[in-house]
Scaffold this active site. Structure first.
Site, short mmCIF file in Angstrom:
data_model
loop_
_atom_site.label_atom_id
_atom_site.label_comp_id
_atom_site.label_asym_id
_atom_site.label_seq_id
_atom_site.Cartn_x
_atom_site.Cartn_y
_atom_site.Cartn_z
N ARG A 86 -46.43 -34.81 -23.28
CA ARG A 86 -45.32 -35.58 -22.70
C ARG A 86 -44.15 -34.63 -22.48
O ARG A 86 -43.63 -34.09 -23.45
CB ARG A 86 -44.95 -36.71 -23.66
CG ARG A 86 -43.84 -37.62 -23.17
CD ARG A 86 -43.53 -38.69 -24.22
NE ARG A 86 -42.52 -39.61 -23.75
CZ ARG A 86 -41.21 -39.38 -23.80
NH1 ARG A 86 -40.76 -38.24 -24.29
NH2 ARG A 86 -40.36 -40.29 -23.36
N LYS A 90 -37.03 -30.83 -27.55
CA LYS A 90 -36.54 -31.44 -28.81
C LYS A 90 -35.72 -30.46 -29.63
O LYS A 90 -35.85 -29.23 -29.51
CB LYS A 90 -37.70 -32.05 -29.58
CG LYS A 90 -38.17 -33.33 -28.88
CD LYS A 90 -39.20 -34.14 -29.61
CE LYS A 90 -39.47 -35.42 -28.79
NZ LYS A 90 -40.65 -36.15 -29.25
N1 HH2 Z 1 -40.49 -38.74 -27.62
C1 HH2 Z 1 -39.43 -39.39 -27.10
C2 HH2 Z 1 -39.60 -40.68 -26.55
N2 HH2 Z 1 -40.81 -41.27 -26.52
N3 HH2 Z 1 -43.13 -41.20 -26.96
C3 HH2 Z 1 -44.19 -40.56 -27.46
N4 HH2 Z 1 -45.41 -41.13 -27.40
N5 HH2 Z 1 -44.09 -39.31 -28.02
C4 HH2 Z 1 -42.88 -38.67 -28.11
O1 HH2 Z 1 -42.84 -37.55 -28.66
C5 HH2 Z 1 -41.72 -39.33 -27.59
C6 HH2 Z 1 -41.89 -40.62 -27.01
C7 HH2 Z 1 -38.08 -38.76 -27.09
O2 HH2 Z 1 -37.84 -38.05 -25.89
P1 HH2 Z 1 -36.99 -38.61 -24.64
O3 HH2 Z 1 -37.65 -39.82 -24.08
O4 HH2 Z 1 -36.75 -37.53 -23.67
O5 HH2 Z 1 -35.57 -38.93 -25.25
P2 HH2 Z 1 -34.81 -40.28 -25.55
O6 HH2 Z 1 -35.59 -41.01 -26.59
O7 HH2 Z 1 -33.44 -39.84 -25.99
O8 HH2 Z 1 -34.76 -41.10 -24.27
#
Ligand code: HH2
Length: 281
Positions: free
Chosen positions: A241, A201
């Site tokens: 995660r 992040k």
């Molecule tokens: N962070 C992201 C997405 N989903 N779910 C939970 N429970 N906790 C988190 O911290 C979280 C989440 C963001 O990360 P990522 O999926 O890699 O990115 P993007 O939303 O751009 O697909």
């Protein structure tokens, strides 16, 4: 017990760190299976980016992205579905997902109806504008109070597996993220299993810029991801995660060995006797 590792699988063109890498279904399934082999207990499949500024994806497109991937992975590894759309949640559960990862923190009635577990995550605002001006009087009290109330609602509605997640980076400044991480033991003491996602992040890049002073790019944030994920595990998180599963599993194993003062029973390096070989010190 060693904390579980949830591997991130973004079937999207625009996720903040791996957008476009796994939009192709075959590549997505192969990556999901790889993460399972590397030690992920769960693969979190998402078809809509929630990065700051992201625009919502139409339901039909999100379904097209995620359902075949969930169906292919579910016989091999536990799958969670990262969505805020009840229709997508239902289709993913029908395809084999058994945990609803809900960044909106509002879908517990859907989880109850589908008979699956639920992750309650905290977010201030919504992705298109959440980072414009996040503000709290007391971020720890407000976020943890929200999670306590939502988890109680979910239990009352009959959800049998309820996780709480502070939502690092979702309507939070760097200072907010750090306060929430520092106070994680308070969230853990609420009694629900805690999930934490710091992986790659932006605040990691801002806090530890490169030698040229520029924030570390997403592909340069593995050390910060491991440091904060390890902090979360030490603070009592039951699951983390992450995008980099193999490195995180190695950190979790080493944390366990250090805690025990020995190799974990049945784990790598537990065959007994002294370690040997040219690299032994
Ligand atoms: N962070 C992201 C997405 N989903 N779910 C939970 N429970 N906790 C988190 O911290 C979280 C989440 C963001 O990360 P990522 O999926 O890699 O990115 P993007 O939303 O751009 O697909």
């Amino acid at each position: 017990m060693q904390p579980a590792v949830m591997g991130v699988l973004n079937v999207t063109p625009d996720s903040f760190s791996d957008g476009g890498c796994y939009l192709d279904h075959e590549a997505a399934v192969a990556h999901g299976l790889d993460m399972a082999r590397q030690g992920a207990s769960l693969v979190d499949v998402g078809g809509e980016s929630s990065r700051p500024g992201a625009r919502p994806v139409p339901e039909a497109e999100e379904l097209r992205r995620v359902v075949p991937v969930v169906r292919a992975l579910a016989p091999h590894v536990r799958v969670s579905i990262d969505t805020v759309k009840p229709v997508v949640a239902a289709a993913a559960v029908e395809a084999g997902a058994s945990l609803l990862n809900d960044i909106s923190g509002s879908l517990w009635p859907v989880a109850a109806e589908l008979g699956v577990g639920w992750v309650a995550m905290h977010m201030q605002g919504t992705p298109p504008t959440m980072q414009a001006d996040p503000s709290y009087e007391d971020v720890v009290a407000e976020v943890y109070g929200f999670l306590r109330a939502r988890a109680a609602d979910a239990v009352a509605a009959g959800v049998g597996e309820v996780w709480v997640d502070p939502g690092i980076g979702f309507g939070k400044t760097t200072a907010h993220n750090l306060s929430l991480l520092r106070h994680l033991p308070e969230l853990v003491s609420m009694g629900y299993p805690v999930l934490v996602g710091t992986s790659r992040k932006g605040f990691l890049g801002r806090l530890a810029p490169g030698p040229d002073g520029a924030p570390a790019r997403a592909d340069e944030r593995l050390p910060g991801s491991i440091a904060t994920t390890t902090w979360a595990m030490l603070s009592g998180a039951s699951m983390v995660r992450v995008h980099d599963v193999a490195s995180t599993v190695q950190a979790a194993v080493l944390l366990g060995c250090t805690r025990l003062g020995m190799a974990a029973p049945g784990g790598a390096g537990s065959s007994g006797g002294r370690a040997s070989g040219p690299g032994h010190r």
